[in-house]
Scaffold this motif. Structure first.
Motif, short mmCIF file in Angstrom:
data_model
loop_
_atom_site.label_atom_id
_atom_site.label_comp_id
_atom_site.label_asym_id
_atom_site.label_seq_id
_atom_site.Cartn_x
_atom_site.Cartn_y
_atom_site.Cartn_z
N GLU A 1 0.85 -1.17 0.00
CA GLU A 1 0.00 0.00 0.00
C GLU A 1 0.89 1.23 0.00
N THR B 1 -10.29 0.61 0.70
CA THR B 1 -11.18 1.76 0.87
C THR B 1 -12.23 1.64 -0.23
N GLU C 1 -13.23 4.27 -3.05
CA GLU C 1 -12.29 4.60 -4.12
C GLU C 1 -12.69 3.92 -5.43
N SER D 1 -5.53 6.89 -3.86
CA SER D 1 -4.83 6.81 -2.57
C SER D 1 -4.29 5.44 -2.20
N GLN D 2 -4.54 4.41 -3.01
CA GLN D 2 -4.09 3.06 -2.66
C GLN D 2 -3.56 2.32 -3.87
N THR D 3 -2.67 1.38 -3.61
CA THR D 3 -2.24 0.44 -4.64
C THR D 3 -2.20 -0.96 -4.05
N TYR D 4 -2.38 -1.92 -4.92
CA TYR D 4 -2.25 -3.33 -4.56
C TYR D 4 -1.37 -3.99 -5.61
N ASN E 1 1.21 5.47 -2.05
CA ASN E 1 0.56 6.48 -2.88
C ASN E 1 1.25 6.59 -4.22
N ARG F 1 -7.43 -3.57 4.12
CA ARG F 1 -6.98 -2.19 3.87
C ARG F 1 -7.80 -1.47 2.82
#
Length: 155
Positions: free
Chosen positions: A2, A46, A49, A67-70, A4, A44
């Protein structure tokens, strides 16, 4: 994973492009992430999004939002676009791997395999939104791989 890294941090930055690779991402339904993220990654999430798939095979990011990455390690399944191994699914619903498609190309049964998948899709049996990391029908991937293999066989 996770971070940005894929969040636009400057005005005018393309929010549809992965900042790790710069590749434009295709939208993925939330149900896809809920179905395919590992439990720790899902914790985690959201859900408000909007997520996109980064199709770049050299980028570890699979899904990104502002705001997130996987990454690949956050999914329960290998990702066709990210993993070139022969046993990675091309068709997630009916479990056809790259090696299955290669075998079909060599034996001349590629069109029959494609027709079989098409018939399942038309009968409403596919569940690509929960099985395929791209969150949409994998038939296009199957056709692309089969055509590439057919060209290689003719060469």
């Amino acid at each position: 994973m996770e971070s940005n890294c894929c969040a636009p941090d400057t005005p005018g930055q393309d929010a549809m492009a992965c900042l790790a690779s710069g590749t434009r991402g295709k939208g993925v339904p939330l149900i896809t992430l809920k179905a395919l993220l590992t439990p720790s990654a899902l914790a985690r999430l959201t859900p408000e999004e909007t997520f996109r798939l980064c199709p770049d095979p050299t980028c570890d990011v699979v899904y990104f939002s502002p705001s997130q990455t996987y990454g690949t390690e956050d999914l329960k399944v290998p990702v066709f676009q990210k993993n070139q191994a022969s046993e990675v699914p091309v068709c997630y619903c009916f479990d056809h791997t790259r090696s299955d498609l290669e075998r079909a190309a060599v034996t001349g049964t590629g069109q029959a395999l494609e027709a079989s998948i098409r018939a399942h899709v038309q009968a409403g049996r596919c569940g690509c939104e929960v099985n395929n990391p791209q969150g949409s029908c994998c038939l296009g991937n199957v056709v692309t791989v089969l055509r590439r293999l057919a060209r290689q066989e003719q060469a």
